[in-house]
Motif scaffolding. Structure first.
Motif, PDB file in Angstrom:
ATOM      1  N   TRP A  80       0.801  -1.229   0.000  1.00 25.78           N
ATOM      2  CA  TRP A  80       0.000   0.000   0.000  1.00 25.78           C
ATOM      3  C   TRP A  80       0.836   1.282   0.000  1.00 25.78           C
ATOM      4  O   TRP A  80       0.589   2.184  -0.803  1.00 25.78           O
ATOM      5  N   SER A  97      -7.194  -0.364  -6.023  1.00 29.10           N
ATOM      6  CA  SER A  97      -6.815  -0.968  -4.748  1.00 29.10           C
ATOM      7  C   SER A  97      -7.715  -0.468  -3.623  1.00 29.10           C
ATOM      8  O   SER A  97      -7.225  -0.149  -2.543  1.00 29.10           O
ATOM      9  N   SER A  98      -9.015  -0.382  -3.901  1.00 23.13           N
ATOM     10  CA  SER A  98      -9.980   0.142  -2.906  1.00 23.13           C
ATOM     11  C   SER A  98      -9.553   1.537  -2.457  1.00 23.13           C
ATOM     12  O   SER A  98      -9.683   1.888  -1.287  1.00 23.13           O
ATOM     13  N   ILE A  99      -9.022   2.329  -3.379  1.00 20.51           N
ATOM     14  CA  ILE A  99      -8.461   3.634  -3.020  1.00 20.51           C
ATOM     15  C   ILE A  99      -9.573   4.663  -2.840  1.00 20.51           C
ATOM     16  O   ILE A  99     -10.325   4.947  -3.773  1.00 20.51           O
ATOM     17  N   ARG A 105      -4.932  13.120  -1.911  1.00 20.99           N
ATOM     18  CA  ARG A 105      -4.461  12.209  -2.963  1.00 20.99           C
ATOM     19  C   ARG A 105      -4.686  12.798  -4.351  1.00 20.99           C
ATOM     20  O   ARG A 105      -3.905  12.528  -5.271  1.00 20.99           O
ATOM     21  N   THR A 148      -7.155   5.463   5.011  1.00 21.33           N
ATOM     22  CA  THR A 148      -8.099   6.404   5.619  1.00 21.33           C
ATOM     23  C   THR A 148      -8.440   5.962   7.055  1.00 21.33           C
ATOM     24  O   THR A 148      -8.713   6.804   7.897  1.00 21.33           O
ATOM     25  N   GLU A 210     -17.026   7.227   2.129  1.00 20.19           N
ATOM     26  CA  GLU A 210     -15.887   7.253   1.210  1.00 20.19           C
ATOM     27  C   GLU A 210     -16.268   6.660  -0.140  1.00 20.19           C
ATOM     28  O   GLU A 210     -17.142   5.799  -0.222  1.00 20.19           O
ATOM     29  N   TYR A 212     -14.566   4.878  -3.609  1.00 18.88           N
ATOM     30  CA  TYR A 212     -13.374   4.315  -4.238  1.00 18.88           C
ATOM     31  C   TYR A 212     -13.279   4.831  -5.679  1.00 18.88           C
ATOM     32  O   TYR A 212     -14.285   4.893  -6.391  1.00 18.88           O
TER      33      TYR A 212
HETATM   34  N1  ARG Z   1      -9.996   2.706   1.337  1.00 20.38           N
HETATM   35  C1  ARG Z   1      -8.862   2.859   2.178  1.00 20.38           C
HETATM   36  C2  ARG Z   1      -7.977   3.977   1.699  1.00 20.38           C
HETATM   37  O1  ARG Z   1      -8.062   4.369   0.576  1.00 20.38           O
HETATM   38  C3  ARG Z   1      -8.052   1.579   2.324  1.00 20.38           C
HETATM   39  C4  ARG Z   1      -7.591   0.960   1.053  1.00 20.38           C
HETATM   40  C5  ARG Z   1      -6.569  -0.131   1.256  1.00 20.38           C
HETATM   41  N2  ARG Z   1      -6.418  -0.908   0.082  1.00 20.38           N
HETATM   42  C6  ARG Z   1      -5.608  -1.976  -0.029  1.00 20.38           C
HETATM   43  N3  ARG Z   1      -5.636  -2.672  -1.146  1.00 20.38           N
HETATM   44  N4  ARG Z   1      -4.832  -2.304   0.944  1.00 20.38           N
HETATM   45  O2  ARG Z   1      -7.143   4.499   2.407  1.00 20.38           O
END
Ligand code: ARG
Length: 249
Positions: A80, A97-99, A105, A148, A210, A212
């Motif tokens: 990460w 990546s679930s960002i 950012r 987050t 949030e 993604y």
């Molecule tokens: N959604 C959170 C963020 O953006 C966590 C994402 C973590 N993703 C991962 N693949 N580890 O900060």
């Protein structure tokens, strides 16, 4: 005779020139797009035990977009912290990546339209009666470094954020009694609670809103356009619902 040979030689030179220039254009249009993902975040991106392949909700979404737009993609597993740094430096073209899309950012990378809504949630051991949600968090709280969840826990005075590279290790420490709670994205929390029935429970409900997004390296605006077009198309076809049914049980 001499004339004929010269003609043949000329022809073959022209033909080979045409062939090479032709193949050169094909390779440049289908150049590999490197997609970074931190495959430690089940059910969105993780390594399948059996196949050793990167799989999950995000992977299905990205593959569907790539198929729509004719993008030649290759996934690469990146932790990460270096993933975010790499996106800021342009090391990778794209990251899924679930960002969570955040203002900070956005200064360092481009984001697609949102494809999923999530929120931070607290997980505790099943016998915990003191921590009932975000407002009663205290002591050591496990998070993934730089997420987050980490940022949210740092805002809470009574709590100390304990960062891990892999959220699985934070849950292990929660089970072992090393931390009082874990804070992470709600679908990830639901999965770990489900896998540890009777040992872990959710405390309260999600306390952030949030979205993604797919991150694209700064300057790659054409690629961002393609990804947004592909995303729009797959949304209309119900691909997101289908991926939810597959991965989010
Ligand atoms: N959604 C959170 C963020 O953006 C966590 C994402 C973590 N993703 C991962 N693949 N580890 O900060």
């Amino acid at each position: 005779m001499k004339k004929l040979i010269t003609l043949l030689v000329l022809c073959s030179i022209i033909a080979s020139f045409l062939l090479t220039s032709c193949s050169a254009t094909t390779t440049s249009t289908s150049a590999k797009i490197i997609i970074a993902t931190d495959a430690t975040w089940k059910p969105f991106e993780y390594i399948d035990d059996q196949t050793k392949e990167i799989v999950g909700f995000d992977i299905d979404i990205m593959k569907a977009i790539a198929a729509k737009e004719g993008l030649n993609v290759k996934f690469t597993n990146v932790a990460w912290d270096p993933l975010l740094a790499g996106m800021a430096q342009g090391t990778y073209d794209v990251a899924i990546s679930s960002i969570t899309i955040t203002e900070d950012r956005k200064k360092q990378m481009l984001f697609s339209d949102s494809y999923f809504a999530a929120g931070q949630i607290v997980v505790v051991r099943a016998d915990n009666k003191d921590i009932t949600g975000k407002d009663t968090l205290k002591g050591m709280v496990g998070v993934q470094l730089g997420t987050t969840g980490d940022i949210e826990v740092q805002k809470i005075k009574a709590a100390t954020s304990k960062p891990y590279d892999d959220i699985g290790l934070a849950f292990q420490d929660l089970l072992n009694g090393q931390v009082n709670a874990v804070v992470c994205d709600n679908p990830v929390a639901v999965l770990y609670v489900g896998q540890n029935a009777g040992k872990l429970k959710l405390a309260g409900s999600a306390f952030t809103d949030e979205s993604y997004g797919i991150a694209v390296a700064k300057g790659k605006t054409e690629l961002l356009k393609q990804i947004n077009a592909g995303l729009k198309a797959i949304k209309a076809e119900g691909v997101i619902e289908k991926a939810s049914a597959t991965w989010l049980k």
